[in-house]
Structures are given as structure tokens and as C-alpha cells.
Design a protein around this motif. Structure first.
Motif, PDB file in Angstrom:
ATOM      1  N   GLU A 191       0.839  -1.206   0.000  1.00  0.00           N
ATOM      2  CA  GLU A 191       0.000   0.000   0.000  1.00  0.00           C
ATOM      3  C   GLU A 191       0.878   1.261   0.000  1.00  0.00           C
ATOM      4  OE1 GLU A 191      -2.857   1.253   3.433  1.00  0.00           O
ATOM      5  OE2 GLU A 191      -3.419  -0.766   2.750  1.00  0.00           O
ATOM      6  N   TRP A 192       1.888   1.248   0.857  1.00  0.00           N
ATOM      7  CA  TRP A 192       2.771   2.432   0.949  1.00  0.00           C
ATOM      8  C   TRP A 192       3.595   2.621  -0.320  1.00  0.00           C
ATOM      9  CZ3 TRP A 192       4.427   0.198   6.289  1.00  0.00           C
ATOM     10  CH2 TRP A 192       3.431   0.492   7.240  1.00  0.00           C
ATOM     11  N   GLU A 193       3.923   1.528  -0.972  1.00  0.00           N
ATOM     12  CA  GLU A 193       4.616   1.645  -2.260  1.00  0.00           C
ATOM     13  C   GLU A 193       3.757   2.471  -3.208  1.00  0.00           C
ATOM     14  OE1 GLU A 193       5.252  -2.540  -3.299  1.00  0.00           O
ATOM     15  OE2 GLU A 193       7.383  -2.093  -3.513  1.00  0.00           O
ATOM     16  N   THR A 194       2.452   2.157  -3.221  1.00  0.00           N
ATOM     17  CA  THR A 194       1.537   2.893  -4.086  1.00  0.00           C
ATOM     18  C   THR A 194       1.461   4.359  -3.656  1.00  0.00           C
ATOM     19  OG1 THR A 194       0.271   0.856  -4.076  1.00  0.00           O
ATOM     20  CG2 THR A 194      -0.754   2.762  -5.152  1.00  0.00           C
ATOM     21  N   THR A 195       1.282   4.562  -2.339  1.00  0.00           N
ATOM     22  CA  THR A 195       1.145   5.925  -1.822  1.00  0.00           C
ATOM     23  C   THR A 195       2.304   6.805  -2.262  1.00  0.00           C
ATOM     24  OG1 THR A 195       0.249   4.872   0.141  1.00  0.00           O
ATOM     25  CG2 THR A 195       0.680   7.245   0.285  1.00  0.00           C
ATOM     26  N   TYR A 196       3.511   6.249  -2.215  1.00  0.00           N
ATOM     27  CA  TYR A 196       4.689   7.086  -2.471  1.00  0.00           C
ATOM     28  C   TYR A 196       5.268   6.893  -3.872  1.00  0.00           C
ATOM     29  CZ  TYR A 196       4.164   8.093   2.396  1.00  0.00           C
ATOM     30  OH  TYR A 196       3.631   8.512   3.585  1.00  0.00           O
ATOM     31  N   GLY A 197       4.433   6.352  -4.761  1.00  0.00           N
ATOM     32  CA  GLY A 197       4.815   6.287  -6.170  1.00  0.00           C
ATOM     33  C   GLY A 197       6.030   5.425  -6.456  1.00  0.00           C
ATOM     34  N   MET A 198       6.211   4.357  -5.658  1.00  0.00           N
ATOM     35  CA  MET A 198       7.349   3.482  -5.914  1.00  0.00           C
ATOM     36  C   MET A 198       6.922   2.372  -6.850  1.00  0.00           C
ATOM     37  SD  MET A 198       8.300   3.238  -1.894  1.00  0.00           S
ATOM     38  CE  MET A 198       9.581   1.991  -1.919  1.00  0.00           C
ATOM     39  N   PRO A 199       7.835   1.905  -7.689  1.00  0.00           N
ATOM     40  CA  PRO A 199       7.503   0.724  -8.499  1.00  0.00           C
ATOM     41  C   PRO A 199       7.291  -0.460  -7.549  1.00  0.00           C
ATOM     42  CG  PRO A 199       9.855   1.257  -8.654  1.00  0.00           C
ATOM     43  CD  PRO A 199       9.204   2.365  -7.890  1.00  0.00           C
ATOM     44  N   HIS A 200       6.306  -1.316  -7.853  1.00  0.00           N
ATOM     45  CA  HIS A 200       6.025  -2.424  -6.947  1.00  0.00           C
ATOM     46  C   HIS A 200       7.113  -3.478  -7.040  1.00  0.00           C
ATOM     47  CE1 HIS A 200       2.211  -1.264  -5.224  1.00  0.00           C
ATOM     48  NE2 HIS A 200       1.966  -0.677  -6.380  1.00  0.00           N
ATOM     49  N   ALA A 201       7.830  -3.658  -5.930  1.00  0.00           N
ATOM     50  CA  ALA A 201       8.961  -4.574  -5.939  1.00  0.00           C
ATOM     51  C   ALA A 201       8.494  -5.997  -5.686  1.00  0.00           C
ATOM     52  CB  ALA A 201       9.972  -4.158  -4.872  1.00  0.00           C
ATOM     53  N   LYS A 202       9.136  -6.936  -6.398  1.00  0.00           N
ATOM     54  CA  LYS A 202       8.824  -8.340  -6.245  1.00  0.00           C
ATOM     55  C   LYS A 202       9.125  -8.786  -4.808  1.00  0.00           C
ATOM     56  CE  LYS A 202      10.005 -12.517  -8.605  1.00  0.00           C
ATOM     57  NZ  LYS A 202      11.207 -13.095  -9.176  1.00  0.00           N
ATOM     58  N   TYR A 203      10.234  -8.255  -4.291  1.00  0.00           N
ATOM     59  CA  TYR A 203      10.693  -8.626  -2.949  1.00  0.00           C
ATOM     60  C   TYR A 203       9.616  -8.355  -1.907  1.00  0.00           C
ATOM     61  CZ  TYR A 203      13.735  -8.738   1.186  1.00  0.00           C
ATOM     62  OH  TYR A 203      14.305  -9.011   2.397  1.00  0.00           O
ATOM     63  N   ILE A 204       9.017  -7.167  -1.985  1.00  0.00           N
ATOM     64  CA  ILE A 204       8.017  -6.783  -0.987  1.00  0.00           C
ATOM     65  C   ILE A 204       6.760  -7.637  -1.132  1.00  0.00           C
ATOM     66  CG2 ILE A 204       6.439  -4.904  -0.352  1.00  0.00           C
ATOM     67  CD1 ILE A 204       8.777  -2.991  -0.651  1.00  0.00           C
ATOM     68  N   ALA A 205       6.364  -7.906  -2.382  1.00  0.00           N
ATOM     69  CA  ALA A 205       5.176  -8.726  -2.622  1.00  0.00           C
ATOM     70  C   ALA A 205       5.386 -10.141  -2.077  1.00  0.00           C
ATOM     71  CB  ALA A 205       4.883  -8.771  -4.124  1.00  0.00           C
ATOM     72  N   GLU A 206       6.584 -10.682  -2.336  1.00  0.00           N
ATOM     73  CA  GLU A 206       6.867 -12.043  -1.855  1.00  0.00           C
ATOM     74  C   GLU A 206       6.869 -12.113  -0.329  1.00  0.00           C
ATOM     75  OE1 GLU A 206       9.573 -13.547  -5.630  1.00  0.00           O
ATOM     76  OE2 GLU A 206      10.538 -13.118  -3.705  1.00  0.00           O
ATOM     77  N   ARG A 207       7.440 -11.081   0.279  1.00  0.00           N
ATOM     78  CA  ARG A 207       7.470 -11.062   1.743  1.00  0.00           C
ATOM     79  C   ARG A 207       6.053 -10.945   2.318  1.00  0.00           C
ATOM     80  NH1 ARG A 207      11.845 -10.828   5.125  1.00  0.00           N
ATOM     81  NH2 ARG A 207      10.366 -10.045   6.649  1.00  0.00           N
ATOM     82  N   ALA A 208       5.200 -10.199   1.628  1.00  0.00           N
ATOM     83  CA  ALA A 208       3.814 -10.058   2.091  1.00  0.00           C
ATOM     84  C   ALA A 208       3.123 -11.423   2.088  1.00  0.00           C
ATOM     85  CB  ALA A 208       3.077  -9.066   1.195  1.00  0.00           C
ATOM     86  N   GLU A 209       3.347 -12.185   0.994  1.00  0.00           N
ATOM     87  CA  GLU A 209       2.759 -13.523   0.902  1.00  0.00           C
ATOM     88  C   GLU A 209       3.270 -14.419   2.026  1.00  0.00           C
ATOM     89  OE1 GLU A 209       0.277 -14.582  -0.910  1.00  0.00           O
ATOM     90  OE2 GLU A 209       0.173 -12.511  -1.630  1.00  0.00           O
ATOM     91  N   ALA A 210       4.581 -14.377   2.217  1.00  0.00           N
ATOM     92  CA  ALA A 210       5.202 -15.226   3.238  1.00  0.00           C
ATOM     93  C   ALA A 210       4.688 -14.867   4.629  1.00  0.00           C
ATOM     94  CB  ALA A 210       6.722 -15.061   3.180  1.00  0.00           C
ATOM     95  N   ALA A 211       4.561 -13.572   4.880  1.00  0.00           N
ATOM     96  CA  ALA A 211       4.101 -13.122   6.199  1.00  0.00           C
ATOM     97  C   ALA A 211       2.660 -13.568   6.425  1.00  0.00           C
ATOM     98  CB  ALA A 211       4.215 -11.606   6.304  1.00  0.00           C
ATOM     99  N   LYS A 212       1.876 -13.471   5.349  1.00  0.00           N
ATOM    100  CA  LYS A 212       0.474 -13.871   5.452  1.00  0.00           C
ATOM    101  C   LYS A 212       0.376 -15.349   5.828  1.00  0.00           C
ATOM    102  CE  LYS A 212      -1.758 -11.092   2.405  1.00  0.00           C
ATOM    103  NZ  LYS A 212      -2.136 -10.846   1.011  1.00  0.00           N
ATOM    104  N   ALA A 213       1.195 -16.159   5.148  1.00  0.00           N
ATOM    105  CA  ALA A 213       1.196 -17.598   5.399  1.00  0.00           C
ATOM    106  C   ALA A 213       1.648 -17.890   6.830  1.00  0.00           C
ATOM    107  CB  ALA A 213       2.123 -18.282   4.401  1.00  0.00           C
ATOM    108  N   LYS A 214       2.624 -17.130   7.275  1.00  0.00           N
ATOM    109  CA  LYS A 214       3.214 -17.362   8.586  1.00  0.00           C
ATOM    110  C   LYS A 214       2.228 -17.005   9.708  1.00  0.00           C
ATOM    111  CE  LYS A 214       7.873 -16.567  10.455  1.00  0.00           C
ATOM    112  NZ  LYS A 214       9.066 -15.739  10.232  1.00  0.00           N
ATOM    113  N   LEU A 215       1.489 -15.922   9.498  1.00  0.00           N
ATOM    114  CA  LEU A 215       0.616 -15.447  10.566  1.00  0.00           C
ATOM    115  C   LEU A 215      -0.758 -16.098  10.552  1.00  0.00           C
ATOM    116  CD1 LEU A 215       1.417 -11.648  10.899  1.00  0.00           C
ATOM    117  CD2 LEU A 215       2.354 -13.594  12.130  1.00  0.00           C
ATOM    118  N   LYS A 216      -0.989 -16.949   9.511  1.00  0.00           N
ATOM    119  CA  LYS A 216      -2.281 -17.629   9.432  1.00  0.00           C
ATOM    120  C   LYS A 216      -2.458 -18.524  10.657  1.00  0.00           C
ATOM    121  CE  LYS A 216      -4.036 -18.023   5.030  1.00  0.00           C
ATOM    122  NZ  LYS A 216      -3.658 -18.499   3.701  1.00  0.00           N
TER     123      LYS A 216
END
Lengths: 238, 274
Positions: B248-273
Motif C-alpha cells: 500500500e505504501w509503495e503505491t502511496t509514495y509512487g514506488m515501483p512495486h517490488a517483487k521482494y516486498i510482494a513475496e514477503r507479504a505472501e510469506a508473512a500472510k502464510a506465517k501469521l495464518k
């Protein structure tokens, strides 16, 4: 408590930086002191001529360069002069580049700053000459120039030696500000080293030691000169 | 809850057993109700001044999120602008509690501070140069004079490995001025910042002449052996990742969406499930 770690000193890159930085500091301090000395000498000499417009010019010079921070002067020379057109064409690439290098800008600024202080120091030396001495020389038939060369300058230079030592030590320490305009002197490299190693205290202690050594050596030399030049009745000869 | 009691207990044991001087930032922060964060204020998109003169940015939002997690909804943040040259000193001298200021993870830094989870994978330095520049590889820069910033972690490497002659300034505006003045053939600095620069109208004649030679994980800086605090910060970061906040913050601040951040989001989601 004092857990000092100097292992970074073993890195040849840092050794090279420290040596190069120290040499640049010495070079800048001595070159600017020499030029400042010459400016001071001629400035004070010109003041003894009592020419109204010349006095005004010299006074203006002293006021401007003594009363502005050397840091500001350096930034001005470095960034402003090239913008207003002090440029040349690089023969190798054909690109227009600034005429004055960072070192040149620092040298000019420190020389003018020190020069303004030197004029005042020499002037105070000349002013403090007892009137009777000048009058005695005059009554013995010395011309203006002879009087300056044989009587006034020798006494005045001895009187203002301590002030000159002050100015020179000051020049030494002020060189550290040149790191702002990228002159690679001691502080410039010191900053990079403690940024790499995070051994801020260790680097600062070492740099402090280098500055103290350099300046002590300088003031020791100046005291020697004072001793050699001393004559009865003045300063070290008293 | 169980884990936090465990971590507090273990950190207490650690503090008592290993080092009496070890800080307990978590308790301090909780007692004063404020998290003091060292942020950049000249470094879009991570931390910069907006039109109103407030410090905003990707890492500023992350800091505010962490503060809320640590201190509850009433938690306050104090933003202290830092630069590369002083942030670690500020942390270790206690002027700030945490560094969220484009801090790259390096072995040298790891000796004096601890890192949180690596929440960004930031490109290392690239070269900004006039469009007419002919160099295209780092090796082409041998013996050339380049502008840089004093204290950048890659300065030594650029000098040593590529034989680049660096002219380092205190601040970025000075370096940009010097580049326009042709005091150097290019500006070696963080890729993200330089890329943003090329989008400005004033810099239309400039390009990224050489791409980064490395990518470095970026993390929060935490005092050494401050285990309870580090664990709490890590938990907050993982939660933010799992909630998709970083994307979300990447979007807010006009950053290109990094693969690294997306992958970490997925991993975190899986971990906290649950």
C-alpha cells in the motif's frame, strides 16, 4: 569502559587515506600561511604609506575577509564563481568545467582569510614601535624605505611573531573546513573511515592526536624562530 | 501472548546473565509512551518533507505503524531527522530508539547494531550522468572523477574495486550542483534516488548511465542485544507485511512495486495464518 578498537588501522586503504589526508592538510596549511604572510607584509607596508584610497581598499579587504567565515568563503568560491562564468574548456573532452579546483578554492579562501589577519598583525607590530625609535632613525638621516627595512620591519616582525604563530595554528585547524568542498584533507577521510567502521571515538582520538602533533610541531618551530631572532629588550630576549 | 512473555523472560535472563549494560528499549519506550525514530527527511520515497513541511514517506509510515503496534493506538512517535553519517551514533548514544532511515544491512554495521527483518531489498549505487556519457560499465569508470556523498557505505568499494576517483560532498544538493557544473563526470549514489531525479524536468539531459552492481536488504536498526525490543519490532513489521501495508505504501509514495516486498507479504500472510 574505554573499549577502543584500532583493528581498522591495519587496512591499507585506511592507512593510505590517513597519510594522504594528513599531507593535504599540511600542504594546504603551509601554502595558505605563506600566501597569507606575503599578503600581510604588503598590506601592512602599504598602510604605512598613508595614501587615503589605498588605506580604504586595504581596510575593506580586511573587513570583508576577516569578518566572514572561511567556510562561507570556500562555498562561495567553489559554487558561485563557476556559476558566474569562471570556467574553462577541458582540452581532453571539450566539456566546459570550472576553472578553480576544490583545493584552489580552499587555498584562496584560507590565504585571503589569513592574509587579512596578517595585515592586522603586522600593522599592530608597526604601530607598537616606540615613536622615539622612528624619530631617532629619521634624525640620523634614514630615508623612508631604509627606515622600514633597517629599523621598523626588524623590530615589528619580532613583536608580531606570537600573533603570527596564532594565525598559523588557526590556518592549520581551519583547513578541516575544506572537507565541505570535497578537499580530501584529514577530516574528509576521517569522516569516511568512521562511517565505514563506526569506530567514531577511535578515529576522532587519532585525528585529534594528529592535529595536536602537527600544530605542536609548528608552534615549537615558531618558538625556535622567536628565540633565534630575539634581541635584548623584546619578547624572548628579555 | 505466550511468545511475548517468553521473549521478555528470555531477554531478562539474557540481560541479567550476559550483560548488565544491555538496554531494554521496549520497557523504556512503553514507559514514556513515545517511540523516537531516526528517519531521513531528504530521501524520497523513504523519508522526505511534503508541501506542508511534514516528514512523510515509506519508512515514516512503517515507523508510525510499529509505534502503534508497540504502544497501542495512543502511542506517539517522535521523528528525528538523521543522515547516513550520524544515524548509528544517534542510536547507540540513545538519542533515538530505532533507525528507519534507508539503512542497508552490511556486515560492518552488524558489528555495532542489530537489524530487524529485512523489509526492502534496495538497489545499491548507480551512476547518474549526462546523456552524452559514453561509459556503460563500472569498469569503464577507472580513473574518472565522480561525485558522491561523504559517508556512503559503498565509497570504499567504488574506490578500491573500480579505481573511481570520488569527490564526496556533505549533502545531495551540493553533489547535484557539482554534477551540473561538470566537476565530475557522474554522480554515484543510491539508485532509487537517482532514478527519481531523472524524472525531473531539470534533469532531462541526464540518464542512469550504469546500473547497480548489487542489491542490499534494508532493515530497521536496533541497539545490540536489545532482544525484547527487536522481537517486538519484527512482529510489528511482519504484521504490516501480512496486512499488505508495505505494498500500500509503495503505491502511496509512487514506488515501483517490488517483487521482494510482494513475496514477503505472501510469506508473512502464510506465517501469521492461525
Amino acid at each position: 569502559m574505554f573499549n577502543l578498537d584500532y583493528s581498522w588501522l591495519a587496512d591499507p586503504v585506511y592507512q593510505g587515506w590517513l597519510i594522504r589526508g594528513t599531507l593535504t592538510t599540511i600542504e594546504l596549511a603551509f601554502a595558505s600561511s605563506a600566501i597569507a604572510f606575503v599578503i600581510g607584509l604588503f598590506g601592512a607596508l602599504a598602510l604605512t604609506l598613508r595614501i587615503a584610497w589605498l588605506d580604504a581598499v586595504i581596510e575593506l579587504f580586511v573587513e570583508v575577509f576577516r569578518n566572514t567565515p572561511p567556510l562561507l568563503q570556500m562555498l562561495f568560491f567553489y559554487f558561485t564563481l563557476s556559476t558566474v562564468g569562471l570556467r574553462m574548456t577541458d582540452p581532453a573532452t571539450g566539456v566546459s568545467v570550472p576553472l578553480l579546483s576544490a583545493f584552489a578554492c580552499a587555498l584562496i579562501s584560507l590565504s585571503l582569510f589569513g592574509g587579512a589577519l596578517c595585515i592586522e598583525a603586522f600593522r599592530s607590530g608597526l604601530d607598537s614601535l616606540p615613536r622615539a625609535v622612528t624619530e631617532a632613525a629619521r634624525s640620523l638621516g634614514y630615508s623612508r624605505w631604509q627606515r622600514f627595512r633597517r629599523i621598523e620591519a626588524p623590530i615589528a616582525s619580532r613583536i608580531c611573531l606570537p600573533a603570527l604563530t596564532n594565525i598559523m595554528t588557526n590556518q592549520f585547524k581551519t583547513t578541516s573546513q575544506a572537507s565541505v568542498i570535497t578537499v580530501p584533507e584529514l577530516m574528509y577521510y576521517a569522516g569516511q573511515i568512521y562511517n565505514d567502521t563506526f569506530r567514531t571515538a577511535e578515529v576522532m582520538i587519532l585525528v585529534l592526536f594528529i592535529y595536536v602533533s602537527l600544530v605542536s610541531l609548528l608552534s615549537w618551530g615558531m618558538v625556535r624562530i622567536e628565540r633565534v631572532l630575539a634581541f635584548p629588550g623584546y619578547g624572548k630576549g628579555a | 501472548m505466550k511468545t511475548s512473555i517468553l521473549t521478555i523472560a528470555s531477554s531478562l535472563l539474557l540481560a541479567l546473565g550476559l550483560s548488565a549494560a544491555s538496554a531494554d528499549t521496549l520497557a523504556d519506550v512503553k514507559s514514556k509512551g513515545t517511540l523516537t525514530i531516526g528517519v531521513k527527511n531528504d530521501y524520497p520515497p523513504y523519508g522526505f518533507l511534503n508541501d506542508k513541511g511534514e516528514i512523510v514517506g515509506f519508512e515514516v509510515d512503517l515507523g508510525k505503524y510499529v509505534a502503534k503496534e508497540l504502544l497501542g493506538p495512543d502511542g506517539k512517535v517522535e521523528l528525528v531527522p538523521v543522515v547516513a553519517a550520524n544515524r548509528i551514533e544517534f542510536l547507540n548514544s540513545g538519542r533515538i530508539d530505532i533507525i528507519l532511515a534507508t539503512l542497508g544491512v552490511t556486515a560492518e554495521r552488524g558489528k555495532v547494531i542489530d537489524f530487524s527483518e529485512y523489509y526492502v531489498s534496495a538497489p545499491g549505487p548507480s551512476i547518474l550522468a549526462p546523456k552524452t556519457a559514453t561509459f556503460a560499465k563500472w569498469e569503464d569508470l577507472k580513473g574518472q572523477t565522480l561525485c558522491g556523498i561523504q559517508g556512503s557505505y559503498f565509497n570504499k568499494h567504488l574506490t578500491e574495486a573500480f579505481g573511481i576517483n570520488l569527490t564526496n560532498f556533505k549533502t545531495q544538493p551540493e553533489a547535484y550542483r557539482a554534477l551540473k557544473d561538470n566537476r565530475c563526470v557522474g554522480f554515484a549514489f543510491d539508485d532509487m534516488t537517482l532514478r527519481k531525479k531523472t524524472e525531473e524536468a531539470d534533469w532531462a539531459d541526464y540518464k542512469i548511465a550504469i546500473d547497480p552492481y548489487e542489491y542490499i536488504p534494508q532493515a530497521a536498526g536496533i541497539r545490540k542485544d536489545d532482544v525484547a525490543f527487536r522481537d517486538a519490532v519484527n512482529k510489528a513489521i511482519l504484521k504490516a507485511e501480512a496486512e499488505g501495508k508495505l505494498v500500500e505504501w509503495e503505491t502511496t509514495y509512487g514506488m515501483p512495486h517490488a517483487k521482494y516486498i510482494a513475496e514477503r507479504a505472501e510469506a508473512a500472510k502464510a506465517k501469521l495464518k492461525p
